[in-house]
Design an enzyme around this catalytic site. Structure first.
Site, mmCIF file in Angstrom:
data_model
loop_
_atom_site.group_PDB
_atom_site.id
_atom_site.type_symbol
_atom_site.label_atom_id
_atom_site.label_comp_id
_atom_site.label_asym_id
_atom_site.label_seq_id
_atom_site.Cartn_x
_atom_site.Cartn_y
_atom_site.Cartn_z
ATOM 1 N N PHE B 16 1.309 -1.269 -0.353
ATOM 2 C CA PHE B 16 0.065 0.612 -0.325
ATOM 3 C C PHE B 16 0.824 1.231 -0.172
ATOM 4 C CE2 PHE B 16 -2.677 4.157 2.493
ATOM 5 C CZ PHE B 16 -3.187 3.785 1.311
ATOM 6 N N ARG B 38 6.966 -10.187 7.029
ATOM 7 C CA ARG B 38 7.115 -9.119 8.119
ATOM 8 C C ARG B 38 6.042 -8.008 7.534
ATOM 9 N NH1 ARG B 38 7.072 -12.152 11.584
ATOM 10 N NH2 ARG B 38 9.310 -12.912 12.544
ATOM 11 N N GLU B 39 5.110 -7.772 8.151
ATOM 12 C CA GLU B 39 4.577 -5.939 7.576
ATOM 13 C C GLU B 39 4.899 -5.159 8.313
ATOM 14 O OE1 GLU B 39 0.596 -9.846 6.285
ATOM 15 O OE2 GLU B 39 0.542 -7.680 7.855
ATOM 16 N N ARG B 65 -7.837 12.960 17.139
ATOM 17 C CA ARG B 65 -6.762 11.940 16.601
ATOM 18 C C ARG B 65 -7.632 11.270 15.916
ATOM 19 N NH1 ARG B 65 -1.724 13.248 14.751
ATOM 20 N NH2 ARG B 65 -0.640 13.018 16.771
ATOM 21 N N GLU B 93 7.854 22.596 14.314
ATOM 22 C CA GLU B 93 6.914 22.021 14.389
ATOM 23 C C GLU B 93 6.595 23.352 15.679
ATOM 24 O OE1 GLU B 93 4.661 20.425 13.268
ATOM 25 O OE2 GLU B 93 5.586 19.083 11.588
ATOM 26 N N GLU B 97 2.790 24.544 15.408
ATOM 27 C CA GLU B 97 1.317 24.564 15.889
ATOM 28 C C GLU B 97 1.125 25.836 17.284
ATOM 29 O OE1 GLU B 97 2.195 20.817 17.496
ATOM 30 O OE2 GLU B 97 1.514 19.763 14.940
ATOM 31 N N PRO B 115 7.577 -0.840 17.617
ATOM 32 C CA PRO B 115 9.182 -1.277 16.495
ATOM 33 C C PRO B 115 8.898 -2.726 15.878
ATOM 34 C CG PRO B 115 10.021 -1.624 18.772
ATOM 35 C CD PRO B 115 8.436 -0.891 18.572
ATOM 36 N N GLY B 116 7.762 -2.906 16.577
ATOM 37 C CA GLY B 116 6.686 -4.746 16.103
ATOM 38 C C GLY B 116 5.905 -4.569 14.967
ATOM 39 N N GLU B 120 9.065 3.445 12.772
ATOM 40 C CA GLU B 120 9.355 5.383 13.168
ATOM 41 C C GLU B 120 9.927 5.359 14.794
ATOM 42 O OE1 GLU B 120 5.780 8.651 14.486
ATOM 43 O OE2 GLU B 120 5.236 6.488 15.064
ATOM 44 N N GLU B 139 -2.511 24.333 7.136
ATOM 45 C CA GLU B 139 -3.864 24.768 6.136
ATOM 46 C C GLU B 139 -4.803 22.834 6.925
ATOM 47 O OE1 GLU B 139 -6.355 25.058 2.043
ATOM 48 O OE2 GLU B 139 -4.270 24.524 2.203
ATOM 49 N N GLU B 141 -5.493 21.917 9.443
ATOM 50 C CA GLU B 141 -4.820 21.688 10.544
ATOM 51 C C GLU B 141 -5.839 21.815 11.643
ATOM 52 O OE1 GLU B 141 -0.609 19.721 12.203
ATOM 53 O OE2 GLU B 141 -0.028 21.677 11.457
#
Lengths: 176, 176
Positions: B16, B38-39, B65, B93, B97, B115-116, B120, B139, B141
């Site tokens: 994806f 592993r995905e 969120r 940032e 913000e 980490p599974g 990130e 914009e 946000e």
């Protein structure tokens, strides 16, 4: 309430349905009325456990984390099975990964790992009154169990040897 | 080293490729020689900043969120632009913000969120010597900026009002 921040659901589409991950692409209406796309990973929830032995030492598991391409030291953790209570999952994962049964489980918190793109919620516990049983890790799960003193834990928090968010949070919230 | 734990790359497939998420399904060889899938979600990395004003108060952002279907209170954060240094991203940032420029940025740590299933990595900072400039959020946000005393922060950590992992970690590592 908070209507100036809240997004409204319009429609949802599963764009990847794997054996581990389910990925959705949803359409929402922003607070200003405009449409927007939200991509997210569906997660069943998880638990993570800080196992503290009666001698004060802490058990961590060393494992290869393919997504980050390295070995990590983490507190034992795992995903909730369908319908499983977090406490039961905590005991199960602790015993599977370390061989220890917890006589006492103390809830620390429940935290969102990365709410920008997943609903993953991890329930954090401290496990005490540990009794060593037999280890029976999942087939094809390769894990070393290692034991650290609170001083070693503190050093590894400071020098960056521990870098998994749930592990750091669990240890800090447990007062280590 | 640690060959009894390490997985070897065999092949990779993008399953994806969205506007936010890139999801891969890789095939690896387990330490026992068996193949496995592993995905994972590819992530460019991120920063998060604990903004502490000269009066000791902390700025948090309230936002909806979508993946968790609720409003959260978090420290300001965002993804690294291509080639962007974490320090520059942290300053950008924070200003986008909250409207505050940081005179001083102190590095706390860098943590893996989960980490599974993703690579990130979030770089955590404390921002001090804040000077209020003009807010210019992205914009589309929608964010409220709120101010809390250290006592209020402690209460919200204890009562679960704060439940975002990077936010809790940033606040705890900053000594709040």
């Amino acid at each position: 309430m908070m209507d100036h921040l809240t997004e409204k659901f319009i429609k949802s589409e599963v764009v990847f349905n794997g054996s581990l991950l389910t990925v959705r692409r949803d359409t929402v209406e922003l607070p200003n009325g405009k449409p927007a796309t939200r991509e997210l990973v569906e997660h069943p929830g998880a638990v993570a456990v800080v196992p503290v032995r009666s001698d004060g030492k802490v058990l961590l598991v060393r494992q290869y984390r393919y997504p980050v391409g390295r070995l990590t030291l983490e507190i034992p953790a795992g995903k909730l099975d369908q319908g499983e209570k977090p406490e039961d999952c905590a005991k199960r994962e602790l015993e599977e990964e370390t061989g220890y049964q917890a006589g006492k489980l103390r809830r620390l918190s429940a935290v969102l790992t990365t709410p920008g793109f997943t609903n993953e919620l991890i329930h954090l516990y401290v496990a005490e009154e540990l009794v060593l049983k037999e280890r029976h890790p999942d087939e094809d799960e390769f894990i070393d169990v290692e034991v650290f003193s609170p001083d070693e834990i503190r050093t590894m928090i400071e020098n960056g040897a521990l870098c998994d968010a749930k592990t750091l949070l669990g240890l800090l919230l447990a007062g280590l």
